[in-house]
Structures are given as structure tokens and as C-alpha cells.
Design an enzyme around this catalytic site. Sequence first.
Site, PDB file in Angstrom:
ATOM      1  CG  ASP A 101     -17.743  21.121  15.191  1.00 48.06           C
ATOM      2  OD1 ASP A 101     -17.768  20.752  14.187  1.00 48.06           O
ATOM      3  OD2 ASP A 101     -17.400  20.533  16.422  1.00 48.06           O
ATOM      4  CB  ILE A 102     -21.374  26.657  14.655  1.00 43.23           C
ATOM      5  CG1 ILE A 102     -21.893  28.016  14.462  1.00 43.23           C
ATOM      6  CG2 ILE A 102     -22.195  25.843  15.534  1.00 43.23           C
ATOM      7  CD1 ILE A 102     -23.339  28.214  14.052  1.00 43.23           C
TER       8      ILE A 102
END
Length: 229
Positions: A101-102
Site C-alpha cells: 500500500d502507499i
Amino acid sequence: MRLDKFIGHATDLTRSQIHQLIRQGAVAINHETARKAAQHIHTDDVVTVNSEVVQPLGVRYFMLNKPTGYVCANHDGEHPTVLDLLNEPNKSNLQIVGRLDIDTTGLVLLTDDGQWNHQVTSPRRECSKIYRVTTANAIDAHTADQFSKGLLLHGEKKPTQPAELQLLTSHSALLTIHEGKYHQIKRMFAAVGNQVVALHRERIGEILLDADLQPGEYRSLTAPEIASV
Ligand code: URA
């Protein structure tokens, strides 16, 4: 391989730039000016562009220490991608091996070897991944047991595979999982009433994030690392 394809694979030159350079006489094969983009290149041929040798691009394998704020995608209209952190030619050939994920940090593998990517990510091989997790609330004494038995996550038909939780402090732990569902770890902690506030991947299979790599730095994998998969 065709001359234009060989140069295109090993450099960031576009096809039309390569054709123009060939027309201009800037490309040579074994010191002879090349005239045809379709000319065949053999493995021991030396190709130069403006007298600079074009190094043939082998298959590449990298580990990157992903910082937050970068997305694991080849293109993104909004955020920088992990490929922006690499100073390599022909980055569009690289595949990201298992995405983060970011806001997740740590170990990301990249390669242009599709088969190797498949070996790492294939659910059948169950390549383990180790994450350091920090949570909003203290980790409950039952959580390790719940994770080891498997949990039914929201929207899933099958429970998660057994995962091993090793407590480090009241709010942090190492979690080993053997699959890679969407937002898996955040959803696992949500399912037991907790919340992940930081997530860092330390290891994939036998490949450990190199402690010398600062966030945003990367290096090539060693031969044993590549072979360990
Ligand atoms: N699980 C998550 O929730 N996020 C990641 O980035 C990786 C595993």
C-alpha cells in the site's frame, strides 16, 4: 534480435529516435556503421551509439526499501511510483513483485523476469512474508491465536491461512503471512478490533531487506537471493 529492438531494450531511446540515429550513421556494429534497423544482432556483437557501447540488458532483479507516499504501480496519475526511485534504463519492463500500500514501507522486489515474479507470488508456493506491524491499540492476548487459526475477512469466502504473530511490545509485532490478499494485514487487525498505524515489510521468503538500504534506496539482488525463490 533486431538492431532497433536491441537498442530499445537496453536504453531509454524511443523507436523513432533509434531509427533517426541509424539514418544519421550514429550507430555501429563491430565498428561498422549500421544502415538497417532490422539488421540482426548476435550475442558477441558490439553495438555503439555515438561511439558509446550499448550494454545488453540481462534480466534484472532489485530490492527496494519503499518509503511512504509511493505507489506500487508502473504508472499513476496522482502519486509518485516506486519506479521513480530507480535510476535504470527501460523501467517500463520491470514488474513489481507483490505490491505494498502507499503508506506501507519496506521490502519491494522488482524484476523483468516474469517467471520469477510468478514463483514469488504464486499462492501455490506460499512464499512467506514478514511484516513489522504497529497498532493503535494494545495487541490483545488472543490475537496470535485468532491469526494462527485463520479469520474470515469482510467480503471473503475463505478464511485467511494460518499466520504467525510474534509480539514485540504492547503495540507492535512481527507478523508472518503466507498469502497476499488486498490490504490483508490491515483487514486482519480490523477484524480483531484493532488498527494498523504503521506497516513495514522486512522479508519475502529468504530475502531480507538489506539494513544498509535507506528509504528510497535499492540494490540488485545477489545470485543466492535470486536462487532462493
Ligand atoms: N497488508 C496490508 O494491509 N498492506 C500492505 O501493504 C501489505 C500487506
